[in-house]
Design an enzyme around this catalytic site. Structure first.
Site, short mmCIF file in Angstrom:
data_model
loop_
_atom_site.label_atom_id
_atom_site.label_comp_id
_atom_site.label_asym_id
_atom_site.label_seq_id
_atom_site.Cartn_x
_atom_site.Cartn_y
_atom_site.Cartn_z
N HIS A 33 -7.47 12.93 2.45
CA HIS A 33 -6.81 13.27 1.19
C HIS A 33 -5.31 13.43 1.45
CE1 HIS A 33 -6.47 14.76 -2.88
NE2 HIS A 33 -5.70 15.74 -2.42
N MET A 52 -13.03 6.10 -4.86
CA MET A 52 -12.60 6.82 -6.07
C MET A 52 -13.75 7.35 -6.92
SD MET A 52 -9.39 6.82 -5.73
CE MET A 52 -8.68 7.24 -7.32
N ARG A 53 -14.91 7.55 -6.33
CA ARG A 53 -16.01 8.11 -7.13
C ARG A 53 -16.44 9.45 -6.53
NH1 ARG A 53 -17.13 4.13 -10.61
NH2 ARG A 53 -18.12 5.77 -11.79
N LEU A 54 -16.88 10.33 -7.41
CA LEU A 54 -17.43 11.60 -6.91
C LEU A 54 -18.71 11.29 -6.15
CD1 LEU A 54 -16.92 13.91 -10.00
CD2 LEU A 54 -15.75 14.06 -7.79
N ILE A 55 -18.98 12.10 -5.14
CA ILE A 55 -20.18 11.86 -4.32
C ILE A 55 -21.33 12.69 -4.89
CG2 ILE A 55 -21.14 12.08 -2.00
CD1 ILE A 55 -18.94 9.98 -2.19
N ASN A 77 -6.29 2.59 4.89
CA ASN A 77 -6.91 3.51 5.87
C ASN A 77 -8.09 2.84 6.57
OD1 ASN A 77 -5.77 6.37 6.07
ND2 ASN A 77 -5.70 5.96 3.86
N GLY A 104 -7.37 -0.33 0.76
CA GLY A 104 -8.05 -0.31 2.05
C GLY A 104 -7.15 -0.18 3.27
C1 GRF Z 1 -4.98 7.35 0.46
O1 GRF Z 1 -3.79 7.96 0.10
C2 GRF Z 1 -6.05 8.38 0.72
O2 GRF Z 1 -5.56 9.55 1.27
C3 GRF Z 1 -6.60 8.64 -0.65
O3 GRF Z 1 -6.59 7.41 -1.30
C4 GRF Z 1 -5.60 6.56 -0.72
C5 GRF Z 1 -6.28 5.33 -0.28
O4 GRF Z 1 -5.39 4.37 0.20
N1 GRF Z 1 -7.92 9.25 -0.58
P1 GRF Z 1 -5.94 3.12 1.01
O5 GRF Z 1 -6.95 2.42 0.10
O6 GRF Z 1 -6.58 3.62 2.26
O7 GRF Z 1 -4.74 2.26 1.26
#
Ligand code: GRF
Length: 205
Positions: free
Chosen positions: A111, A92-95, A16, A14
């Site tokens: 990404h 981490m799941r497809l939408i 981001n 988490g």
């Molecule tokens: C990040 O590298 C993001 O780009 C990718 O998954 C990672 C998530 O990291 N989609 P965090 O959970 O935000 O630390």
């Protein structure tokens, strides 16, 4: 201008999500995170969001009959909290269809590569193994395909000769934490126009 009402979907650490919450708090991002939902009940990000007093949910897909039911629950929670835009942050799941149709053109993702290069998992490792000299991160709209929708912003990060997956990932992550709030602020300011695949950033709409 009314604040953007955001929902954030996570699966893990988490960082981001934290950057988005802090940008909201500092006023750099004119938005409010109304709710954080994780696909893993144990996600570290849920504790972080709790610490900011944000409503959180950890939903285990195995408790639902199928993915559609699981996603329908997510949509119900998002709508119930007045969420207008959804930010995927390490989700981490497809939408699938329930989320896509409820938040069509109102869902974004980050990404860790310069798309369309290195889609999918371990994008930083893919870039390193490929021998790319430059990689980076991308904020893009979410559509039915993985890491595919129109690109809002990208930031390049050079690959250094002595980089490991960790050092490269950390340098990209630093940029992610700046790029994601910046892209969301463009949305908050209604500065984004999408035409086919091309996103135009306009000053006055
Ligand atoms: C990040 O590298 C993001 O780009 C990718 O998954 C990672 C998530 O990291 N989609 P965090 O959970 O935000 O630390």
């Amino acid at each position: 201008m009314p604040k953007l009402q955001l929902g954030v979907l996570i699966s893990g650490r988490g960082s981001n999500m934290k950057a988005i919450i802090e940008a909201c708090q500092s006023g750099v991002l004119e938005a409010t995170v109304k709710v954080v939902i994780s696909s893993h009940k144990q996600a570290k990000g849920l504790e972080i969001a709790d610490g900011y007093g944000i409503t959180t949910f950890g939903l285990d897909i195995n408790s639902y009959a199928n993915r559609d039911e699981y996603e329908q629950e997510i949509v119900t929670i998002l709508k119930g909290h007045g969420v207008e835009w959804v930010a995927l942050a390490g989700y981490m799941r497809l939408i699938g269809n329930p989320l896509l149709s409820a938040y069509e053109h109102k869902m974004v993702n980050i990404h860790p590569s310069l798309l369309p290069a290195f889609k999918g998992l371990n994008a930083q490792k893919q870039a390193l193994n490929y021998g790319a000299k430059v990689t980076g991160c991308t904020v893009h709209f979410v559509d039915q395909h993985l890491d595919n929708g129109p690109i809002i912003l990208q930031k390049a990060v050079p690959v250094l000769e002595d980089d490991t997956v960790d050092t490269l990932s950390n340098r990209i992550l630093e940029q992610e934490h700046m790029l994601y709030p910046k892209a969301l602020q463009l949305i908050a300011e209604h500065k984004i126009q999408v035409q086919d695949r091309r996103v135009k950033i306009v000053e006055d709409v």
